[in-house]
Design an enzyme around this catalytic site. Structure first.
Site, PDB file in Angstrom:
ATOM      1  N   GLY A  11      -8.947 -28.380 -28.379  1.00  0.00           N
ATOM      2  CA  GLY A  11     -10.369 -28.544 -28.130  1.00  0.00           C
ATOM      3  C   GLY A  11     -11.188 -28.232 -29.373  1.00  0.00           C
ATOM      4  N   THR A  99      -9.303 -23.410 -13.675  1.00  0.00           N
ATOM      5  CA  THR A  99      -8.943 -23.148 -15.073  1.00  0.00           C
ATOM      6  C   THR A  99      -9.492 -21.819 -15.558  1.00  0.00           C
ATOM      7  OG1 THR A  99      -8.911 -25.513 -15.554  1.00  0.00           O
ATOM      8  CG2 THR A  99      -9.091 -24.033 -17.427  1.00  0.00           C
ATOM      9  N   THR A 124     -18.461 -16.356 -22.992  1.00  0.00           N
ATOM     10  CA  THR A 124     -19.713 -16.996 -23.393  1.00  0.00           C
ATOM     11  C   THR A 124     -20.905 -16.094 -23.116  1.00  0.00           C
ATOM     12  OG1 THR A 124     -21.218 -18.822 -22.839  1.00  0.00           O
ATOM     13  CG2 THR A 124     -19.720 -18.126 -21.115  1.00  0.00           C
ATOM     14  N   ASP A 125     -21.975 -16.279 -23.900  1.00  0.00           N
ATOM     15  CA  ASP A 125     -23.203 -15.530 -23.630  1.00  0.00           C
ATOM     16  C   ASP A 125     -23.866 -15.949 -22.324  1.00  0.00           C
ATOM     17  OD1 ASP A 125     -24.111 -18.046 -24.428  1.00  0.00           O
ATOM     18  OD2 ASP A 125     -25.526 -17.292 -25.931  1.00  0.00           O
ATOM     19  N   TYR A 148     -20.174 -22.965 -13.995  1.00  0.00           N
ATOM     20  CA  TYR A 148     -19.433 -22.728 -15.240  1.00  0.00           C
ATOM     21  C   TYR A 148     -19.498 -21.264 -15.650  1.00  0.00           C
ATOM     22  CZ  TYR A 148     -19.039 -22.028 -20.270  1.00  0.00           C
ATOM     23  OH  TYR A 148     -18.730 -21.504 -21.507  1.00  0.00           O
ATOM     24  N   VAL A 204     -33.273 -35.600 -23.823  1.00  0.00           N
ATOM     25  CA  VAL A 204     -33.756 -34.221 -23.904  1.00  0.00           C
ATOM     26  C   VAL A 204     -34.101 -33.737 -22.498  1.00  0.00           C
ATOM     27  CG1 VAL A 204     -35.557 -32.704 -24.791  1.00  0.00           C
ATOM     28  CG2 VAL A 204     -34.607 -34.506 -26.253  1.00  0.00           C
ATOM     29  N   ARG A 212     -31.767 -21.716 -27.599  1.00  0.00           N
ATOM     30  CA  ARG A 212     -30.361 -21.356 -27.770  1.00  0.00           C
ATOM     31  C   ARG A 212     -30.156 -20.744 -29.155  1.00  0.00           C
ATOM     32  NH1 ARG A 212     -31.013 -21.972 -23.213  1.00  0.00           N
ATOM     33  NH2 ARG A 212     -29.904 -23.316 -21.742  1.00  0.00           N
TER      34      ARG A 212
END
Length: 338
Positions: A11, A99, A124-125, A148, A204, A212
């Protein structure tokens, strides 16, 4: 550590990490376990495929036999393998739970059995949720907003429980938005860059004012290597660059680099539950000695240049993957004008 098992090494971040480590450590052997789902691509590692220190095993981290095969002879595990696209998690959350949670369980069980020296889990944050001001510390409570990020939170909590319960030498990193070469063109920077090269519009979300923190992938690899070598087991390390940008400003920066006009911006319906801002405190990883080498402008210039010079790589994805066009058309519908 002489032999690393990297999961998800075909990945985006995983392939960059494999290349980084093989280049930095001449003695190091690496095994790459990857299921080669839609975002896994062996073309990402063409340049190391012939290296005698590198071995590829195709398999799912939920498959106990494949995990055992891949981990044989390895003394450390770095887990990148994950379903990562928030939009896809909203429409097919079951894949993310399998997963990002069950896969972590299978890896931890095998790592415990083999008594590996280190188990580095990449999180992840997004597990923190959103905050409009200030920065999340590693001790702050988790409040994930999407399937997620909820699955990633579950996976990292499970990994840490193996440290507390069994003494597995687990380390966890929570990283901000990565960007750079070899990123699958569904994420903002590669999607917008490749669309603009093709003179296609860029979608967008909402008003584009989501913030971010953008971390160039080479700096991410530096940080992960440092945590692997010097981090304290059982601890969590935020990895961010304090390159905070509005999504719309990132869009304008890419437009400028490619000499395109704002007429190619198309505003689309915002993502359900879209977090407004992510920002992490990085004092802890900086105390290990980590210093970023790229500001946002430098990283973006290198990234856009790479996509311009490697057109065949991303065109093969956009043209040959059967679900790519259908996904884009289905999930980036332009906003109806009032």
């Amino acid at each position: 550590m002489n032999h690393l098992l990297v999961t998800g090494g075909a990945g985006f971040i995983g392939s960059n990490f494999v290349r980084y480590m093989l280049k930095k450590y001449p003695h190091l052997k690496m095994t790459n376990l990857d299921a080669l789902t839609y975002a896994g691509n062996l073309d990402n590692l063409k340049d190391v495929a012939g290296d005698s220190r590198y071995r590829f095993v195709q398999g799912d981290i939920c498959d106990e036999k494949k995990v055992a095969e891949a981990m044989d002879g390895c003394d450390a595990v770095i887990n990148f393998a994950a379903e990562t696209h928030v939009d896809r998690s909203i429409h097919a959350g079951d894949l993310f739970v399998m997963t990002n949670v069950k896969g972590v369980y299978v890896l931890c069980e095998e790592a415990r059995r083999r008594k590996v020296q280190r188990f580095l889990h990449i999180s992840t944050d997004e597990v923190y949720g959103s905050r409009l001001e200030g920065y999340f510390k590693e001790t702050d409570p988790l409040s994930p907003s999407s399937p997620y990020s909820a699955a990633k939170a579950g996976g990292e909590l499970l990994a840490r429980s193996y440290f507390v319960t069994y003494g597995l030498p687990v380390l966890i990193t929570r990283s901000s938005n990565n960007f750079g070469p070899f990123q699958y063109p569904e994420k903002l920077v590669p999607l917008f860059t490749t669309n603009l090269i093709e003179n296609k519009p860029v979608p967008v979300y909402g008003d584009g004012k989501q913030v971010r923190d953008w971390l160039f992938v080479e700096d991410q690899c530096d940080g992960l290597d440092l945590v692997l070598q010097k981090g304290e087991v059982g601890e969590i390390y935020n990895c961010g660059s304090h390159n905070e940008e509005f999504n719309i400003d990132v869009t304008h920066a890419i437009l400028k680099l490619l000499g395109k006009g704002t007429d190619l911006i198309t505003y689309v319906q915002d993502r359900p539950g879209h977090d407004r801002r992510y920002a992490v405190d990085t004092e802890k990883i900086q105390k290990l000695g980590w210093v970023k080498k790229h500001n946002f402008k430098q990283g973006l210039e290198k990234t856009v240049k790479w996509y311009v010079e490697n057109e065949q790589w991303w065109r093969d994805i956009k043209l040959k993957q059967s679900d790519y066009k259908a996904w884009m058309e289905k999930h980036y519908t332009p906003l109806a004008k009032a």
